[in-house]
Write an enzyme that holds these catalytic residues in place. Sequence first.
Site, mmCIF file in Angstrom:
data_model
loop_
_atom_site.group_PDB
_atom_site.id
_atom_site.type_symbol
_atom_site.label_atom_id
_atom_site.label_comp_id
_atom_site.label_asym_id
_atom_site.label_seq_id
_atom_site.Cartn_x
_atom_site.Cartn_y
_atom_site.Cartn_z
ATOM 1 N N HIS A 87 -74.963 29.591 -27.635
ATOM 2 C CA HIS A 87 -74.209 30.061 -26.461
ATOM 3 C C HIS A 87 -74.030 28.932 -25.449
ATOM 4 C CE1 HIS A 87 -75.020 34.535 -27.400
ATOM 5 N NE2 HIS A 87 -73.830 34.155 -27.827
ATOM 6 N N HIS A 120 -70.713 30.703 -33.904
ATOM 7 C CA HIS A 120 -72.114 30.754 -34.370
ATOM 8 C C HIS A 120 -72.181 30.442 -35.868
ATOM 9 C CE1 HIS A 120 -73.568 32.230 -30.611
ATOM 10 N NE2 HIS A 120 -73.066 33.442 -30.716
ATOM 11 N N HIS A 171 -65.559 33.875 -31.207
ATOM 12 C CA HIS A 171 -66.901 33.576 -30.680
ATOM 13 C C HIS A 171 -67.929 33.605 -31.805
ATOM 14 C CE1 HIS A 171 -70.306 33.933 -27.693
ATOM 15 N NE2 HIS A 171 -70.866 34.514 -28.726
ATOM 16 N N GLU A 172 -67.932 34.666 -32.596
ATOM 17 C CA GLU A 172 -68.964 34.803 -33.643
ATOM 18 C C GLU A 172 -68.842 33.693 -34.691
ATOM 19 O OE1 GLU A 172 -70.529 37.677 -31.458
ATOM 20 O OE2 GLU A 172 -71.414 36.584 -33.125
#
Lengths: 80, 404
Positions: free
Chosen positions: B131, B125, B121-122
């Site tokens: 998101h 980014h 997930h990170e």
Amino acid sequence: FPVLPEKEKEEMQFAKKYLENFYGFKEEKSSLLKWKNLNPMADKIREMQSFFGLEVTGELNHKTLAMMKQPRCGMPDIRS
Amino acid sequence: YSTFPLSPKWKKEDVTYRILNYTPDMLQADVEEAIAKAFQLWSSVTPLRFTRVYSDQADIMISFASGFHGDFYPFDGPGGTLAHAYPPGSNIGGDAHFDEDETWTKFTTYNGYNLFLVAAHELGHSLGLGHSNVLGALMYPIYMARETRDYKLPQDDIDGIQALYGRPKESPALPTKAFPPQEPTEMTPAETTTEMPPREEPTETTPSNTPVRPQDCDPHLNFDAITTLRGETLFFKGSYVWRKSPYFSDIEHDTISSFWPSLVAGFDAAYEVDKRDRVLFFKDNHYWAVRGYSIEPGFPKPIQNLGFPTSVRKIDAAVHDENTKKTYFFVGNKYWSFNENTQSMERGYPRKIAADFHGIGHTVDAALQKNGLFYFFHGANQYEVDIKSKKLIRKMKSNSWFNC
């Protein structure tokens, strides 16, 4: 779940911090601005409820609070 | 999916990363594997290639830290924020920070957060994704434990990352390259961590075979566990919860994960000590304590902590008597009495259930105290007992609480 009375204020504080971190909420400082928008926090709660597909009420109900308490990523949910 | 304002992205296909330090929760090799696997997820659907470097500045610097850690976004202790990462750019751009106050693990069980899932997930980014509000997307902001073997990137995330970088050029992207292994120059020596013995992974029911919730008034309905909670009553079966509340008339249908996402389904027993605003859940030979939605730190614990002999591998039911401050644990045809004040098992137990609870001549699936009376559930029936006289008052269907 029903919130134990003394926890009510604590939950409100928690929610404000959450909305600041992830939805760009800024508490209006000046009374004029406060007068203009009676409850800026309700708008941000609506924005968060809409993002997570919750019923959009603008109220800090238990489902909204429960969602705020889930472990999550520290980045904002709105583009800022 | 979403991107950051102005959609920042890496202007090259070869992106470097560096692991600055390690969490003591996991073996270093497991940390490195989790991160490499997370990069692989993104390289397999884009033209990007990721290379690990061991010194100097990399595009994506990965580190574990707690509290204030040099940027304007301090971490918040266990729970809450797990990690954060910055969009592509120079210096802190692209960097990913993980909260060391969390428990990191390579498993997808309940004691800790899976590093591969959070890192994937990170790194989304770090590559420029914001998101997603699609439940189940990797870039959904809330942590959702899921099966990580053969984890496939959800379509929403593929659409998002390919909107930034396009599709992979050749056949599935090259595996994440790493320079020939060399002695990394600096390591914050993490104390050697003895990896948790692999617990049998809870069998995750895949959506296709997720059991359907039984009807409220199904005459065969039976429960795994039942407890009160702040004046309400929760009935558990598998991953499902029936919630009966004096604050609203109908029965609310929930799932365990909607209240406690990191708890697994299939409780064996549950009870509330309401003077302490505390509910305990039991599964196999472990138990958890929760206060509202929060799981108390340090759980799960082995049930032997309560005084059970090692021969007891699980309990069938539990109920707390607010009047006597005793909790009754039911195992097979016997029961124990636990003193909540002294936090210890009472002498002279276990005793036979039938000896003390007339009319209860079988095992107990779940137990409840309501309005001073006790209810013992066995299959699709429940038995109302006056604990003082230990007399059986009546027998009813287990779901009589659902206004059938």
